[in-house]
Structures are given as structure tokens and as C-alpha cells.
Write an enzyme that holds these catalytic residues in place. Sequence first.
Site, short mmCIF file in Angstrom:
data_model
loop_
_atom_site.label_atom_id
_atom_site.label_comp_id
_atom_site.label_asym_id
_atom_site.label_seq_id
_atom_site.Cartn_x
_atom_site.Cartn_y
_atom_site.Cartn_z
N ASP A 74 -14.33 -2.96 -7.48
CA ASP A 74 -12.70 -1.78 -7.19
C ASP A 74 -13.05 -1.60 -5.94
O ASP A 74 -11.96 -0.03 -5.65
CB ASP A 74 -11.82 -1.47 -7.94
N LYS A 187 -8.44 0.66 -14.25
CA LYS A 187 -9.65 2.22 -14.42
C LYS A 187 -8.82 2.63 -13.84
O LYS A 187 -8.21 2.90 -12.46
CB LYS A 187 -10.28 1.06 -13.68
N GLU A 228 -12.80 6.01 -17.48
CA GLU A 228 -14.13 6.64 -17.00
C GLU A 228 -13.91 8.32 -17.14
O GLU A 228 -13.89 8.60 -15.77
CB GLU A 228 -14.05 5.87 -15.71
N GLU A 230 -16.49 9.47 -16.12
CA GLU A 230 -17.87 9.69 -15.36
C GLU A 230 -18.50 10.79 -14.94
O GLU A 230 -18.18 11.55 -14.34
CB GLU A 230 -18.16 8.88 -13.85
N LYS A 270 -14.96 3.91 -20.52
CA LYS A 270 -16.47 3.20 -19.46
C LYS A 270 -17.57 4.42 -19.40
O LYS A 270 -16.55 5.86 -18.16
CB LYS A 270 -15.45 3.22 -18.00
N SER A 341 -19.89 -2.89 -17.08
CA SER A 341 -18.17 -2.85 -15.98
C SER A 341 -19.32 -2.43 -14.45
O SER A 341 -19.16 -0.93 -14.25
CB SER A 341 -17.33 -1.94 -16.49
N TYR A 403 -15.75 6.53 -5.72
CA TYR A 403 -15.82 5.07 -5.20
C TYR A 403 -14.20 4.37 -4.92
O TYR A 403 -13.90 4.93 -4.14
CB TYR A 403 -15.30 4.90 -7.16
P1 13P Z 1 -20.86 1.27 -10.75
O1 13P Z 1 -21.36 0.64 -11.10
O2 13P Z 1 -21.55 1.33 -8.65
O3 13P Z 1 -21.38 3.34 -10.89
O4 13P Z 1 -19.10 1.35 -10.62
C1 13P Z 1 -18.85 1.14 -10.88
C2 13P Z 1 -17.33 2.04 -11.23
O5 13P Z 1 -16.22 1.68 -11.41
C3 13P Z 1 -17.70 2.80 -10.88
O6 13P Z 1 -16.16 3.64 -11.21
#
Ligand code: 13P
Length: 403
Positions: A74, A187, A228, A230, A270, A341, A403
Site C-alpha cells: 500500500d 489499515k 497501527e 508505529e 500492527k 504485515s 509510507y
Molecule cells: P514496512 O514493513 O516496510 O515497515 O511497512 C509496513 C507498513 O505497512 C507500514 O505502514
Amino acid sequence: MRGHTGRINSGPGRPGGCRRLQSDLLSLSSPSSPATLQVKMPHAFPFLTPDQKKELSDIAHKIVAQGKGILAADESTGSVAKRFQSINTENTEENRRLYRQLLFTADERAGPCIGGVIFFHETLYQKTDAGKTFPQHVKSRGWVVGIKVDKGVVPLAGTNGETTTQGLDGLYERCAQYKKDGCDFAKWRCVLKITSTTPSRLAIIENCNVLARYASICQMHGIVPIVEPEILPDGDHDLKRTQYVTEKVLAAMYKALSDHHVYLEGTLLKPNMVTAGHSCSHKYTHQDIAMATITALRRTVPPAVPGITFLSGGQSEEEASINLNVMNQCPLHRPWAITFSYGRALQASALKAWGGKPGNGKAAQEEFIKRALANSLACQGKYVSSGDSAAAGESLFVANHAY
Ligand code: 13P
């Protein structure tokens, strides 16, 4: 300090020694008995029928069924530009289609490794050479179709470079359309940073709230939300600090999901793996990383959540596979599926092998299948690293990754 304003009676399940609660949670049970106070609980008016709940839970379980994980394909058009730049390939719509087609049409060995594919909006409406839409094609392989619905990160004013993620406007309508167009999961990526002053309380609260709001909107449309939050690997902090921050963020996020009445059985998480900052001088073992990660997850992620689907976050392909494998061998009890993922860690070698050249399609697919098989084994704790691929060991770290 707020909240020290009232007393409540001890009730069933509430041990004696009255606790004081926030005044806005208290109400008089009757005007004539002012001493009797009751807790006015927030009330969840049901918004999902049993059938809707079953649909969500079935989708989530299908994605993380044994040996399966997610192909994160994505990347926004801007992110693809960076990827294509590295292989000297022009970032055109047709090249993006050709590249994604290679991934989606990799031979039958990839089939059992993948449970779901996350699409970018554009890809959802592109077609294979044979004229099938990509979602139709992916579904025919038994893979669940997912869609990135956030619209990227924007600055959070008054913070030390922190961000929130935008995209709530119109999300209700977009989700309705995406469901019609074949999407069963979504996501949304939020980003938190570790520095001496971050993540701030504001960034945690704001990002967790926006994830919860997104999740509830998805569920109203029969779409399983992947949440997610992160935590970026940028920085020189140690493993303990990442573990601490991960625990605080996940705890806050599950509180927000609860506040928003999100049906946890119909969600996936995630997260980042708990690793030290990219510039940390101390190198930790895969076992250290696995133990810190599983410990953080056990402290914060309810067992109702069907699966944890890690992002690769700049780890090399091989590191991402080994860490996932060691986590699945960890002696601590794990009530959720623990799988992948991955974006970069599934695609880096494939992208390089393709190099934008039509004649390299087969070679690119072989590389993709190699990583898919490795991660399929790793999510069952059965991966044995052969250590023979230099490319797979290359760091995929990108500072302040978008991303
Ligand atoms: P990476 O596995 O490259 O970190 O990316 C996964 C993703 O979907 C980040 O939002």
C-alpha cells in the site's frame, strides 16, 4: 487533582474501602437519598449485530490463519517514487501496475503464505494483463483485500516534531464504497517518535484517539481495522526504552478502542517490534528483541485480539524473518496469532531483482516467494535461516519513514 470529589458504595466485585471517582461519573440514585451514589457507566448502545460481529471476526481470523500473514503493498505514490528511484525506474501508473502485478501473480507457492494484501487506492482500480481487477484476482487466490485509508501524517502543533494522521473526513463514505469494491479490511498508520522529550502525552492521546475513531468507522461497514501505532526506530535509545514506550502507547490505544466501543475480536494490531533505536551502540540478540516484544504485548494487548501483524520497520528481510520466528518460539504464553504485515521486508529483494525490466519478472517473483515462504515458516516458529543471501541481510532503514 480532579476526581477526589465523591464516594460510592462498595458493590459486587468492588472491594471495600470506597474509591473516589471523577465527579462526572457520579450521579445521585435518588434525590431523597443523597448519600447513595451510583456510578454512571458510559453505555454502549449496540452498533454491531451478532452477524456483523461474526463477519468481522471471521475476516480477521482468515487473514492470520496458520502460516499466513499480510503483504503490505500500500505504498503511496510518493513512497513508490522513492522505491523506484533506487532501481532507476520511472514512477508511472503503468510501472506501478506492472510491479504490483508481479507480486499478486507470483506462483502457487505464495498462496498459502499470504492471508491478506493491503492496497493503495490507485491499485484497487487497476487490472491484471488478463483484464481482471486486482481485487478480483487477489480474492480468487483466497487472499483478503485490504485498503490503506489514512491520508498520511501531518504536524502536531506545539510538539517537538510529532505528528498525527489525517483522513477521518469522509472516511465513513469512503469505507462504504471500499466495502462495495471488495475490501474487507483496512489499515491506518499513526507514527510516534522516541526522543528525550517524546512521545508527548498529547501525541499519544491524539494518535490513539484517531486510531480508535477510524476503527469504529471501519467496523460499521464490515471492514476489519488494522490499528497501527508505529513507534519509529530512529534514535539511539536502548531496548528498555522502546519497550517502555511501546507498553505506554499500546495501553493508551486499547483504552481508546474501549472508549470508542471497538469490537476487539474484529480488529488486528500492527505494531513495531521492540528493538533498540537504529543508532543505539549496543546490539541486542534476536532473543532479547523477542522477549522484550512479547513481554510488552502480553502486558497490553487483550487476548480478544485475533492477531498481531508486525510491520518490518526498516529491519533487513532476514532480521524481520528471524525476529518473527524467535517470537513464535518464545516460551511465554501468546494468546494471539503472531505474524507479519511486511512492506519492505517482503519486497526489497524482489524490487531489486525486477529493476524495472520486463525480462526480470520471473526473478522478481522468485525473490518475493522466497521471503513469503520464509515468513510463513517464521510465523509458525519453523524458519531456519540459511544465511546465504547477502541482499536479504541489508538494512532497509529509512530515517523518519513515511509510507
Ligand atoms: P514496512 O514493513 O516496510 O515497515 O511497512 C509496513 C507498513 O505497512 C507500514 O505502514
